[in-house]
Design an enzyme around this catalytic site. Structure first.
Site, PDB file in Angstrom:
ATOM      1  N   HIS A 183     -13.116  14.777  60.425  1.00  0.00           N
ATOM      2  CA  HIS A 183     -12.493  14.475  59.133  1.00  0.00           C
ATOM      3  C   HIS A 183     -13.498  14.557  58.007  1.00  0.00           C
ATOM      4  O   HIS A 183     -14.711  14.437  58.202  1.00  0.00           O
ATOM      5  CB  HIS A 183     -11.862  13.081  59.153  1.00  0.00           C
ATOM      6  CG  HIS A 183     -12.848  11.985  58.871  1.00  0.00           C
ATOM      7  ND1 HIS A 183     -13.083  11.492  57.602  1.00  0.00           N
ATOM      8  CD2 HIS A 183     -13.686  11.305  59.695  1.00  0.00           C
ATOM      9  CE1 HIS A 183     -14.010  10.546  57.649  1.00  0.00           C
ATOM     10  NE2 HIS A 183     -14.395  10.414  58.901  1.00  0.00           N
ATOM     11  N   CYS A 184     -12.987  14.771  56.791  1.00  0.00           N
ATOM     12  CA  CYS A 184     -13.750  14.629  55.557  1.00  0.00           C
ATOM     13  C   CYS A 184     -12.901  13.759  54.636  1.00  0.00           C
ATOM     14  O   CYS A 184     -12.074  12.973  55.118  1.00  0.00           O
ATOM     15  CB  CYS A 184     -14.095  15.990  54.952  1.00  0.00           C
ATOM     16  SG  CYS A 184     -12.687  17.091  54.684  1.00  0.00           S
ATOM     17  N   GLN A 185     -13.078  13.850  53.328  1.00  0.00           N
ATOM     18  CA  GLN A 185     -12.306  12.991  52.432  1.00  0.00           C
ATOM     19  C   GLN A 185     -10.818  13.318  52.476  1.00  0.00           C
ATOM     20  O   GLN A 185      -9.974  12.443  52.666  1.00  0.00           O
ATOM     21  CB  GLN A 185     -12.823  13.141  50.999  1.00  0.00           C
ATOM     22  CG  GLN A 185     -12.150  12.236  49.987  1.00  0.00           C
ATOM     23  CD  GLN A 185     -12.570  10.784  50.116  1.00  0.00           C
ATOM     24  OE1 GLN A 185     -13.712  10.495  50.427  1.00  0.00           O
ATOM     25  NE2 GLN A 185     -11.649   9.857  49.879  1.00  0.00           N
TER      26      GLN A 185
END
Length: 289
Positions: free
Chosen positions: A87-89
């Site tokens: 995941h990222c933002q």
């Protein structure tokens, strides 16, 4: 920001956003055993899940390719006996880039095939332009290594980061009021100057478009322990000794004075700092880093 229902890209590999990584019910439902966080985020308190962070910004000048093999090893180990969430933002650029690089190496896919596979599971996936160029380099590297039956280990030696570098990472910055040492030059997170000036001009309606100086009035740095609790989305940063306001943070990002969008946004105003001195000769009061 809530996520769509997560669909595996390949068996046991998911791509999502920060909300997904903090959603204990979702993680339990998907039987996630490993999380790979691509960005600077607060520590996620999930003791039963193995966690790794890649300190990556969603910026064109970010050297992403150097992390591809590290990410590959983590995902490969995770998916042998468990499931991995990358995941990222927002789950749009950084995390999909990592997943695409994994598919290129693991399954010897072309970049086009890997992108299509990721987008089938994550329709909003859209790596930024420079990440795509680095993926093209990685694709060529893996293809050449495949002919020699070896791994893509040379990716860490490919230099794509065009950010300016400092000549001395030992310089220490301190509070202008009480002279307490706060951070070193090595803690500064660099960004490309004037990258998003068009949107910046829209925000600064009080300034004529041709008079906007492409200068940075702040330093953006890595999170430091002395900053205290930063679990909220945004807030102010104060000196730990004299409590003078030094700057602010905003995890979903904001714009630098030069116009570039920086995320996460951990800002220290240059006007609140004393002139930097070499840490080896530092005599100021220091705080725990």
């Amino acid at each position: 920001m809530e996520s769509e229902t997560l669909v595996p890209i390949v068996p046991n590999l998911y791509c999502g956003n920060l909300y997904d990584a903090e959603n204990a019910r979702l993680l339990k439902t998907l039987k996630i055993t490993h999380i790979l966080s691509v960005g600077q985020f607060p520590q996620i308190p999930l003791c039963h899940i193995k966690h790794q962070y890649l300190d990556v910004l969603d910026m064109d000048c970010q050297n992403m390719i150097q992390y591809f093999n590290q990410a590959y090893d983590f995902i490969e180990n995770a998916t042998k006996d468990g499931s991995c969430l990358v995941h990222c933002q927002l789950g749009v650029s950084r995390a999909p880039t990592i997943c695409i690089s994994y598919l290129i190496r693991k399954y010897r896919m072309t970049l086009k095939e890997a992108k299509k596979t990721v987008k089938a599971a994550r329709p909003i996936a859209s790596p930024n332009f420079d990440f795509l160029k680095q993926l093209q380099q990685y694709e060529r590297l893996c293809q050449s290594k495949a002919q020699d039956s070896t791994n893509c280990d040379d990716s860490e030696n490919i230099m794509v980061n065009r950010q300016p570098s400092y000549t001395n990472g030992n310089n220490m910055y301190s509070c202008k009021i009480c002279r307490t040492s706060l951070f070193q030059e090595a803690d500064v997170v660099l960004h490309c100057i004037g990258q998003h000036t068009h949107s910046y001009k829209k925000i600064r309606k009080d300034i004529k478009s041709d008079s906007i100086p492409l200068t940075c009035t702040s330093w953006f740095i890595k999170r430091k322990d002395w900053m205290g609790d930063m679990t909220e989305l945004q807030g102010d940063i104060a000196c730990p000794k004299c409590h003078t306001r030094l700057g602010s943070w905003k995890w979903d990002g904001s714009q630098c004075s030069c116009g570039t969008w920086v995320a996460p946004f951990i800002q220290i105003l240059k006007s609140r700092l004393d002139c930097p001195v070499n840490a080896n000769s530092e005599t100021n009061d220091k705080v725990d880093q």
